[in-house]
Write a protein that holds these residues in place. Structure first.
Motif, mmCIF file in Angstrom:
data_model
loop_
_atom_site.group_PDB
_atom_site.id
_atom_site.type_symbol
_atom_site.label_atom_id
_atom_site.label_comp_id
_atom_site.label_asym_id
_atom_site.label_seq_id
_atom_site.Cartn_x
_atom_site.Cartn_y
_atom_site.Cartn_z
ATOM 1 N N LYS A 102 -10.031 -95.501 8.818
ATOM 2 C CA LYS A 102 -8.765 -95.105 9.436
ATOM 3 C C LYS A 102 -7.582 -95.720 8.696
ATOM 4 C CE LYS A 102 -10.582 -94.161 14.049
ATOM 5 N NZ LYS A 102 -10.531 -94.526 15.496
ATOM 6 N N LEU A 103 -7.781 -96.934 8.187
ATOM 7 C CA LEU A 103 -6.726 -97.561 7.392
ATOM 8 C C LEU A 103 -6.428 -96.732 6.155
ATOM 9 C CD1 LEU A 103 -4.825 -99.878 6.599
ATOM 10 C CD2 LEU A 103 -6.815 -101.020 5.575
ATOM 11 N N LYS A 104 -7.463 -96.248 5.506
ATOM 12 C CA LYS A 104 -7.277 -95.459 4.293
ATOM 13 C C LYS A 104 -6.485 -94.185 4.590
ATOM 14 C CE LYS A 104 -9.906 -93.432 0.454
ATOM 15 N NZ LYS A 104 -11.283 -93.231 -0.106
ATOM 16 N N THR A 105 -6.814 -93.527 5.701
ATOM 17 C CA THR A 105 -6.085 -92.321 6.091
ATOM 18 C C THR A 105 -4.629 -92.639 6.388
ATOM 19 O OG1 THR A 105 -8.092 -91.317 7.006
ATOM 20 C CG2 THR A 105 -5.980 -90.440 7.768
ATOM 21 N N ALA A 106 -4.403 -93.740 7.117
ATOM 22 C CA ALA A 106 -3.037 -94.126 7.470
ATOM 23 C C ALA A 106 -2.234 -94.506 6.227
ATOM 24 C CB ALA A 106 -3.059 -95.281 8.468
ATOM 25 N N LEU A 107 -2.863 -95.174 5.290
ATOM 26 C CA LEU A 107 -2.174 -95.528 4.040
ATOM 27 C C LEU A 107 -1.756 -94.270 3.274
ATOM 28 C CD1 LEU A 107 -4.446 -98.480 2.877
ATOM 29 C CD2 LEU A 107 -1.988 -98.652 3.314
ATOM 30 N N ALA A 108 -2.663 -93.296 3.201
ATOM 31 C CA ALA A 108 -2.343 -92.049 2.496
ATOM 32 C C ALA A 108 -1.182 -91.326 3.169
ATOM 33 C CB ALA A 108 -3.576 -91.156 2.436
ATOM 34 N N GLU A 109 -1.203 -91.261 4.491
ATOM 35 C CA GLU A 109 -0.111 -90.601 5.213
ATOM 36 C C GLU A 109 1.196 -91.370 5.017
ATOM 37 O OE1 GLU A 109 -1.482 -90.338 9.214
ATOM 38 O OE2 GLU A 109 -2.835 -88.633 8.808
ATOM 39 N N GLY A 110 1.102 -92.693 4.974
ATOM 40 C CA GLY A 110 2.297 -93.499 4.760
ATOM 41 C C GLY A 110 2.902 -93.289 3.388
ATOM 42 N N VAL A 169 4.376 -98.287 -2.806
ATOM 43 C CA VAL A 169 3.180 -99.100 -3.032
ATOM 44 C C VAL A 169 3.477 -100.567 -2.755
ATOM 45 C CG1 VAL A 169 1.570 -99.921 -4.809
ATOM 46 C CG2 VAL A 169 2.191 -97.490 -4.709
ATOM 47 N N ASN A 170 4.599 -101.061 -3.249
ATOM 48 C CA ASN A 170 4.919 -102.473 -3.064
ATOM 49 C C ASN A 170 5.230 -102.818 -1.617
ATOM 50 O OD1 ASN A 170 4.464 -103.304 -5.681
ATOM 51 N ND2 ASN A 170 6.590 -103.015 -6.333
ATOM 52 N N GLU A 171 5.804 -101.884 -0.863
ATOM 53 C CA GLU A 171 6.036 -102.132 0.564
ATOM 54 C C GLU A 171 4.714 -102.304 1.291
ATOM 55 O OE1 GLU A 171 10.240 -99.949 1.676
ATOM 56 O OE2 GLU A 171 8.504 -98.674 1.281
ATOM 57 N N PHE A 172 3.747 -101.429 0.998
ATOM 58 C CA PHE A 172 2.443 -101.563 1.641
ATOM 59 C C PHE A 172 1.725 -102.837 1.190
ATOM 60 C CE2 PHE A 172 1.574 -96.961 3.108
ATOM 61 C CZ PHE A 172 1.826 -97.316 4.426
ATOM 62 N N LYS A 173 1.867 -103.200 -0.082
ATOM 63 C CA LYS A 173 1.267 -104.462 -0.543
ATOM 64 C C LYS A 173 1.787 -105.631 0.286
ATOM 65 C CE LYS A 173 0.244 -103.489 -5.430
ATOM 66 N NZ LYS A 173 0.586 -103.880 -6.830
ATOM 67 N N ALA A 231 -8.370 -104.959 3.356
ATOM 68 C CA ALA A 231 -7.326 -103.931 3.362
ATOM 69 C C ALA A 231 -6.773 -103.709 1.959
ATOM 70 C CB ALA A 231 -6.209 -104.331 4.315
ATOM 71 N N LEU A 232 -6.565 -104.780 1.216
ATOM 72 C CA LEU A 232 -6.065 -104.652 -0.151
ATOM 73 C C LEU A 232 -7.072 -103.912 -1.037
ATOM 74 C CD1 LEU A 232 -4.467 -108.174 -0.549
ATOM 75 C CD2 LEU A 232 -3.238 -105.993 -0.722
ATOM 76 N N GLY A 233 -8.374 -104.183 -0.819
ATOM 77 C CA GLY A 233 -9.396 -103.460 -1.571
ATOM 78 C C GLY A 233 -9.382 -101.972 -1.270
ATOM 79 N N THR A 234 -9.231 -101.625 0.011
ATOM 80 C CA THR A 234 -9.149 -100.220 0.405
ATOM 81 C C THR A 234 -7.932 -99.553 -0.216
ATOM 82 O OG1 THR A 234 -10.319 -100.593 2.495
ATOM 83 C CG2 THR A 234 -8.849 -98.676 2.398
ATOM 84 N N PHE A 235 -6.801 -100.248 -0.216
ATOM 85 C CA PHE A 235 -5.568 -99.701 -0.774
ATOM 86 C C PHE A 235 -5.709 -99.501 -2.283
ATOM 87 C CE2 PHE A 235 -0.764 -100.399 -1.494
ATOM 88 C CZ PHE A 235 -0.511 -99.051 -1.320
ATOM 89 N N MET A 236 -6.310 -100.462 -2.957
ATOM 90 C CA MET A 236 -6.495 -100.360 -4.396
ATOM 91 C C MET A 236 -7.355 -99.148 -4.738
ATOM 92 S SD MET A 236 -7.736 -103.392 -6.996
ATOM 93 C CE MET A 236 -9.330 -103.563 -6.155
ATOM 94 N N ASP A 237 -8.429 -98.930 -3.980
ATOM 95 C CA ASP A 237 -9.285 -97.766 -4.213
ATOM 96 C C ASP A 237 -8.523 -96.464 -3.970
ATOM 97 O OD1 ASP A 237 -11.366 -99.474 -4.800
ATOM 98 O OD2 ASP A 237 -12.300 -99.323 -2.817
ATOM 99 N N LEU A 238 -7.731 -96.430 -2.915
ATOM 100 C CA LEU A 238 -6.959 -95.227 -2.594
ATOM 101 C C LEU A 238 -5.979 -94.899 -3.715
ATOM 102 C CD1 LEU A 238 -5.967 -92.997 -0.623
ATOM 103 C CD2 LEU A 238 -4.401 -94.699 0.329
ATOM 104 N N LEU A 239 -5.282 -95.893 -4.215
ATOM 105 C CA LEU A 239 -4.318 -95.654 -5.289
ATOM 106 C C LEU A 239 -5.015 -95.112 -6.530
ATOM 107 C CD1 LEU A 239 -2.029 -98.801 -4.938
ATOM 108 C CD2 LEU A 239 -1.506 -96.452 -4.240
ATOM 109 N N GLY A 240 -6.227 -95.600 -6.809
ATOM 110 C CA GLY A 240 -6.978 -95.064 -7.936
ATOM 111 C C GLY A 240 -7.319 -93.601 -7.748
ATOM 112 N N GLU A 241 -7.680 -93.234 -6.512
ATOM 113 C CA GLU A 241 -8.013 -91.840 -6.221
ATOM 114 C C GLU A 241 -6.791 -90.932 -6.335
ATOM 115 O OE1 GLU A 241 -9.746 -91.782 -2.355
ATOM 116 O OE2 GLU A 241 -11.398 -93.129 -2.893
ATOM 117 N N ARG A 242 -5.614 -91.468 -6.045
ATOM 118 C CA ARG A 242 -4.392 -90.662 -6.052
ATOM 119 C C ARG A 242 -3.781 -90.565 -7.450
ATOM 120 N NH1 ARG A 242 -1.981 -89.956 -0.764
ATOM 121 N NH2 ARG A 242 0.122 -90.092 -1.625
#
Length: 345
Positions: A45-53, A60-64, A82-93
């Motif tokens: 759910k965090l990953k989905t919320a990060l993508a929507e955000g 990116v820096n605000e979420f960091k 959470a940082l690991g999930t965000f890092m993976d998401l950014l790679g996918e995007r």
């Protein structure tokens, strides 16, 4: 009719106070959801919320900053995951997201002294207490590291940091004293009562999965006409019958909610009382509405009205010629029609 309109306009101030329409924008809502999912540790759910955000404009820096700040309120494991999930998401995007500002260089001097000043500004007074006398180290850690180091990073303002902190604490059990303290700190830094209530509602509904009636709704949920609305609305009859023979009702729309295309054989008058909404007649451009705006709808004109994508909206509805006035409900306003009508307005 003029007397009724005058009375209705006079009620706008009272209704605005009751409804408290100063709500979080879409970007802020997404920050709240992300912060809450950091606290619960739900990575999917965090990953989905990060993508929507990111899609809503959070950098990116605000979420960091928010994910790092999470360790101070819900622990290193939650923050690191959470940082690991965000890092993976950014790679996918694929690097297409806005990076945003980096923080200014850290202030010179003692973090303890600087943090003590920050804490006093945040809270609105010097913070003292028996627990800090009992364990002076925790007082030093709070002042030097949390308020001296983390809150010194100025690429995220204090109000936004408090939105995230309130959300994190609301998502956890057993931290009510800290939650209440940070709601007060948030209010000292620009978070309104309505916005604090909205954070709690988002956490209850989207994170804890509970059902709450919105604190911005005026009246009962509009189940009688729900099939004619895209989204949830609330209806309050203010005067079904009066000496003038003109029914008056308040209708509240959640963000993105609108009614179907429809018409009235006797016409209708709308008076906006809160939030941001839209009115559109078939074949004409949409008109934005804010508190105090009046729309006079001629008989048999096909139209729709509702809320903006990122705001609740409420209006008074005055039914003209009620003895013979009938509604004709037509097809829903499509997502494409709604997006075109509300884009950039």
């Amino acid at each position: 009719m003029k007397k009724l309109i005058t009375a209705a306009l006079a009620s706008i101030i009272i209704l605005n106070q009751v409804m408290a329409m100063d709500i979080l924008n879409k970007k802020e809502e997404n920050i709240v959801r992300v912060a809450a999912f950091v606290a619960t540790g739900d990575q999917q759910k965090l990953k989905t919320a990060l993508a929507e955000g990111l899609d809503s404009g959070v950098s990116v820096n605000e979420f960091k900053e928010i994910l790092v700040q999470g360790y101070a309120y819900c622990g290193f494991p939650r923050s690191l995951n959470a940082l690991g999930t965000f890092m993976d998401l950014l790679g996918e995007r694929g690097g297409r997201d806005k990076i945003g500002n980096a923080p200014s260089p850290a202030p010179s001097g003692s973090s303890l002294d600087f943090g003590a000043k920050n804490q006093t500004k945040l809270v609105g007074r010097e913070v003292k207490g028996a627990i800090f006398d009992f364990a002076p180290a925790i007082d030093q850690y709070l002042k030097a590291h949390l308020f001296g180091d983390i809150f010194a990073r100025d690429n995220l303002d204090w109000r936004t940091r408090e939105l995230a902190t309130i959300a994190m604490l609301a998502a956890m059990d057993g931290v009510e004293p800290q939650l209440n303290a940070h709601i007060a700190i948030g209010k000292n830094n620009g978070v309104s009562d309505a916005q604090a209530a909205q954070i709690l509602e988002i956490v209850e509904n989207d994170v804890r999965g509970k059902s709450n009636t919105s604190p911005f709704a005026f009246g009962e949920e509009n189940t009688a006409y729900a099939k004619y609305f895209s989204g949830k609305s609330y209806l309050a009859y203010l005067s079904k019958e009066n000496e003038l023979g003109v029914p008056l009702a308040n209708v509240t729309f959640e963000p993105k909610c609108r009614n179907n295309w429809h018409s009235h054989t006797g016409g209708q008058i709308l008076i906006a009382v809160g939030g941001h909404g839209f009115y559109q007649e078939k074949g004409k451009p949409a008109r934005g509405l804010k508190a105090g705006d009046i729309v006079e709808i001629a008989p048999n004109v096909v139209h729709w009205h509702g809320a903006a994508p990122d705001s609740w909206f409420s209006h008074l509805a005055i039914e003209c010629n009620p003895q013979t006035n009938k509604n004709t409900w037509l097809e829903p306003v499509s997502d494409e029609e709604y997006s075109a009508a509300t884009a950039g307005k």
